[in-house]
Design a protein around this motif. Structure first.
Motif, PDB file in Angstrom:
ATOM      1  N   ARG A  61       0.799  -1.222   0.000  1.00  0.00           N
ATOM      2  CA  ARG A  61       0.000   0.000   0.000  1.00  0.00           C
ATOM      3  C   ARG A  61       0.834   1.275   0.000  1.00  0.00           C
ATOM      4  O   ARG A  61       0.428   2.284  -0.577  1.00  0.00           O
ATOM      5  CB  ARG A  61      -0.939   0.020   1.206  1.00  0.00           C
ATOM      6  CG  ARG A  61      -0.250  -0.020   2.549  1.00  0.00           C
ATOM      7  CD  ARG A  61      -1.248  -0.015   3.702  1.00  0.00           C
ATOM      8  NE  ARG A  61      -0.602  -0.097   4.990  1.00  0.00           N
ATOM      9  CZ  ARG A  61      -0.051   0.947   5.637  1.00  0.00           C
ATOM     10  NH1 ARG A  61      -0.110   2.140   5.089  1.00  0.00           N
ATOM     11  NH2 ARG A  61       0.527   0.783   6.819  1.00  0.00           N
ATOM     12  N   HIS A 150      -4.490  -2.143  -0.374  1.00  0.00           N
ATOM     13  CA  HIS A 150      -4.571  -2.800   0.924  1.00  0.00           C
ATOM     14  C   HIS A 150      -4.950  -4.268   0.700  1.00  0.00           C
ATOM     15  O   HIS A 150      -6.008  -4.556   0.143  1.00  0.00           O
ATOM     16  CB  HIS A 150      -5.605  -2.122   1.816  1.00  0.00           C
ATOM     17  CG  HIS A 150      -5.274  -0.699   2.138  1.00  0.00           C
ATOM     18  ND1 HIS A 150      -4.697  -0.319   3.326  1.00  0.00           N
ATOM     19  CD2 HIS A 150      -5.433   0.444   1.408  1.00  0.00           C
ATOM     20  CE1 HIS A 150      -4.521   0.999   3.322  1.00  0.00           C
ATOM     21  NE2 HIS A 150      -4.962   1.474   2.176  1.00  0.00           N
ATOM     22  N   ARG A 152      -5.791  -8.165   2.133  1.00  0.00           N
ATOM     23  CA  ARG A 152      -6.248  -8.968   3.268  1.00  0.00           C
ATOM     24  C   ARG A 152      -6.511 -10.383   2.769  1.00  0.00           C
ATOM     25  O   ARG A 152      -6.826 -10.597   1.584  1.00  0.00           O
ATOM     26  CB  ARG A 152      -7.506  -8.376   3.903  1.00  0.00           C
ATOM     27  CG  ARG A 152      -8.696  -8.266   2.977  1.00  0.00           C
ATOM     28  CD  ARG A 152      -9.925  -7.707   3.700  1.00  0.00           C
ATOM     29  NE  ARG A 152     -11.039  -7.505   2.798  1.00  0.00           N
ATOM     30  CZ  ARG A 152     -11.872  -8.472   2.396  1.00  0.00           C
ATOM     31  NH1 ARG A 152     -11.719  -9.709   2.860  1.00  0.00           N
ATOM     32  NH2 ARG A 152     -12.862  -8.216   1.559  1.00  0.00           N
ATOM     33  N   GLU A 164      -8.419   1.274  -1.172  1.00  0.00           N
ATOM     34  CA  GLU A 164      -8.403   1.960   0.104  1.00  0.00           C
ATOM     35  C   GLU A 164      -8.786   0.970   1.199  1.00  0.00           C
ATOM     36  O   GLU A 164      -9.443  -0.034   0.944  1.00  0.00           O
ATOM     37  CB  GLU A 164      -9.392   3.135   0.128  1.00  0.00           C
ATOM     38  CG  GLU A 164      -9.082   4.221  -0.888  1.00  0.00           C
ATOM     39  CD  GLU A 164     -10.085   5.354  -0.815  1.00  0.00           C
ATOM     40  OE1 GLU A 164     -10.994   5.271   0.039  1.00  0.00           O
ATOM     41  OE2 GLU A 164      -9.974   6.300  -1.597  1.00  0.00           O
ATOM     42  N   ALA A 165      -8.343   1.285   2.429  1.00  0.00           N
ATOM     43  CA  ALA A 165      -8.696   0.413   3.555  1.00  0.00           C
ATOM     44  C   ALA A 165     -10.214   0.364   3.697  1.00  0.00           C
ATOM     45  O   ALA A 165     -10.870   1.386   3.875  1.00  0.00           O
ATOM     46  CB  ALA A 165      -8.066   0.935   4.838  1.00  0.00           C
ATOM     47  N   VAL A 182       3.565  -7.469   6.868  1.00  0.00           N
ATOM     48  CA  VAL A 182       2.937  -6.147   6.935  1.00  0.00           C
ATOM     49  C   VAL A 182       3.581  -5.215   7.956  1.00  0.00           C
ATOM     50  O   VAL A 182       3.146  -4.071   8.123  1.00  0.00           O
ATOM     51  CB  VAL A 182       1.430  -6.283   7.240  1.00  0.00           C
ATOM     52  CG1 VAL A 182       0.710  -6.926   6.066  1.00  0.00           C
ATOM     53  CG2 VAL A 182       1.199  -7.095   8.514  1.00  0.00           C
ATOM     54  N   ASN A 310       0.897  -4.601  12.379  1.00  0.00           N
ATOM     55  CA  ASN A 310      -0.184  -4.144  11.493  1.00  0.00           C
ATOM     56  C   ASN A 310      -1.030  -5.319  11.008  1.00  0.00           C
ATOM     57  O   ASN A 310      -1.238  -5.502   9.810  1.00  0.00           O
ATOM     58  CB  ASN A 310       0.415  -3.405  10.285  1.00  0.00           C
ATOM     59  CG  ASN A 310       1.203  -2.185  10.679  1.00  0.00           C
ATOM     60  OD1 ASN A 310       0.847  -1.478  11.620  1.00  0.00           O
ATOM     61  ND2 ASN A 310       2.291  -1.922   9.964  1.00  0.00           N
TER      62      ASN A 310
END
Length: 505
Positions: A61, A150, A152, A164-165, A182, A310
């Motif tokens: 990111r 971002h 996940r 974006e988060a 991370v 993080n």
């Protein structure tokens, strides 16, 4: 099996060689690797995977290199290099080098070392970005696909990337092997909330335009000690608030004692066993209130009270990855998590929080996942360095391990002030310490305190890694005069550990 030709005619069974070609082609499929986080661990994992022929996707990111390159290791060590240069100029007179300017009448003026902090910060941030760009280019040349966003985990077999988060626009990357790297962020206290102006984390220091008149550093660990040392040498008044009875708790006590003497000689105020309760921005300064009610006024405050991984919101728990109570990812010595195809590297894990360790973990993860040779990491063989002035470098077992009976060892310490090269360079602070196993003389650890300790520790690290004895180290020729000769001198002085103790039956 019967094949049909293009014109509809019947043909016989394919030859065995043809059947083998079809089978080989069916198995020629690249392993897929997805990496979340492009810091030292993620970067090395991506390069290693590409080298082994995998199909690699890296999600980052902030930029390749992560916080280690952009806001942490690279900029902080560049700042420290400037501070070291300032010290060298100030101490030049002791070596016979005189600096002076003349006024309009030709009269010598007293020289002063001036620091243009705005220019320093501009340079270090530029270097950090350049390093990040170079790393990005290396990945692209290796064939790594880089996605900015971002990332996940979506179960144990895919990574979802949003711009974006918490965003709704996303890509989904499926992979057989996942690597999470991370990093971590500065820990913040509710009673001392960083504002980026007066109350700062170590990522916010580079916005200052001038050297702070009085910097209060809360936290005497590695980060706090390094910045306290750097800003003291850049000309700031520094107060270091330590909740422990010495700076660098957990490090070699002799090394910490040397550093405290240097700090106090440089004018730094050390407050031991003092815990900061709150920090308030008064507009033109800060007020730090300690647990005992004492207050300290300064121009700026650096909060160096640790870091947090993080890992929140990454879908790790949902994927079945075991975590610690602090949010770190549990990994074994090859960087593997509790889920067989998920690995993790760097400060987000429960391993050693060093950039060099993160890099090694990244390589280890890929080697293990893709079937290459891998040697599990041993914490006792990790070399660490604290970039204060003087530097402190360590590897292997410590003197405390000997005194507390964890190993049967012998310790030898030689001051650098006795070294000929150190005398020539005006070095008065520091030492070389070796720890060897009693009886065999195998080098088990070492400590170096002095200029460029980060470079000088390497031969000791090799001795620890390769299980060399002190006699083998002593037989290596060291340049005369050199600081490294103190290592061979210490090893030579420990020759007796290769024989039985004459006082024992």
């Amino acid at each position: 099996m019967v094949r049909v030709s293009r014109n509809g005619g019947r043909v016989g069974r394919p030859r065995r060689a043809d059947r083998m070609d079809v089978m080989v082609q069916s198995f020629e499929r690249k392993q897929s690797v997805a990496i979340v986080g492009g810091g030292p661990g993620g970067y090395e994992a991506a390069l290693s995977a590409a080298q082994l022929g995998a199909d690699v996707t890296l999600v980052e990111r902030a930029g390749v290199g992560g916080s280690a390159v952009i806001t942490d290791v690279v900029p902080s060590k560049t700042l420290i290099a400037t501070a070291d240069a300032a010290v060298a100029i100030r101490n030049a007179s002791s070596l016979g080098v005189q600096l002076f300017a003349k006024d309009d009448r030709g009269k010598p003026l007293t020289p002063e070392v001036a620091i243009n902090l705005a220019a320093v910060n501009q340079r270090l941030l530029s270097l950090a970005r350049q390093q990040s760009d170079d790393m990005r280019s290396s990945l692209l040349e290796a064939g790594v696909r880089i996605i900015s966003g971002h990332g996940r985990l979506d179960g144990s077999g895919a990574v979802v990337v949003s711009t974006e988060a918490g965003g709704t626009d996303f890509d989904r990357v499926e992979a057989e092997t996942l690597v999470v790297s991370v990093g971590a962020s500065p820990r913040e206290l509710a009673s001392a909330k960083p504002d980026g102006e007066r109350i700062l984390t170590w990522t916010q220091l580079y916005n200052m335009k001038s050297v702070p008149s009085h910097l209060i550093v809360v936290g005497s660990g590695v980060t706090g000690a390094e910045f306290a040392s750097a800003y003291m040498n850049l000309g700031a008044k520094v107060t270091l608030v330590s909740s422990r009875d010495q700076v660098l708790p957990g490090e070699d006590q002799d090394a910490a004692a040397v550093l405290e003497r240097v700090f106090q000689r440089g004018g730094m105020t050390l407050l031991a066993k003092a815990r900061a309760e709150s920090v308030v921005n008064t507009g033109d300064g800060v007020v730090v209130t300690l647990a005992d009610g004492q207050t300290i006024e300064g121009s700026h405050c650096l909060m160096a009270v640790g870091s947090i991984p993080n890992t929140a919101g990454l879908g790790l728990e949902q994927a079945g990855v075991q975590m610690t109570a602090s949010g770190h990812i549990r990994v074994n010595r090859v960087a593997r998590t509790s889920v067989p195809n998920i690995y993790a590297a760097g400060d987000c894990t429960n391993f050693f929080p060093l950039a060099s360790v993160a890099s090694m973990q990244g390589r280890q993860a890929i080697f293990h996942a893709l079937g290459d040779i891998v040697i599990p990491l041993e914490t006792r063989r990790i070399t660490a360095n604290i970039f204060t002035a003087p530097e402190i470098a360590t590897v292997g077992f410590s003197e405390q391990d000997v005194t507390e009976g964890r190993i049967a060892g012998v310790v030898r310490k030689l001051p650098l002030s006795a070294n000929p090269r150190a005398k020539m360079q005006g070095i008065t602070d520091g030492f070389v310490k070796l720890i060897a196993r009693k009886g065999s003389g195998t080098v088990m650890g070492g400590v170096i305190v002095g200029p460029k300790a980060s470079e000088l520790i390497y031969p000791i690290a090799i001795a620890v890694e390769r299980r060399l004895t002190v006699d083998q180290v002593a037989r290596v020729f060291a340049v005369y005069p050199s600081l490294t000769s103190s290592i061979t001198d210490a090893a030579r002085a420990m020759h007796i550990v290769d024989r039985d103790d004459p006082g024992e039956d």
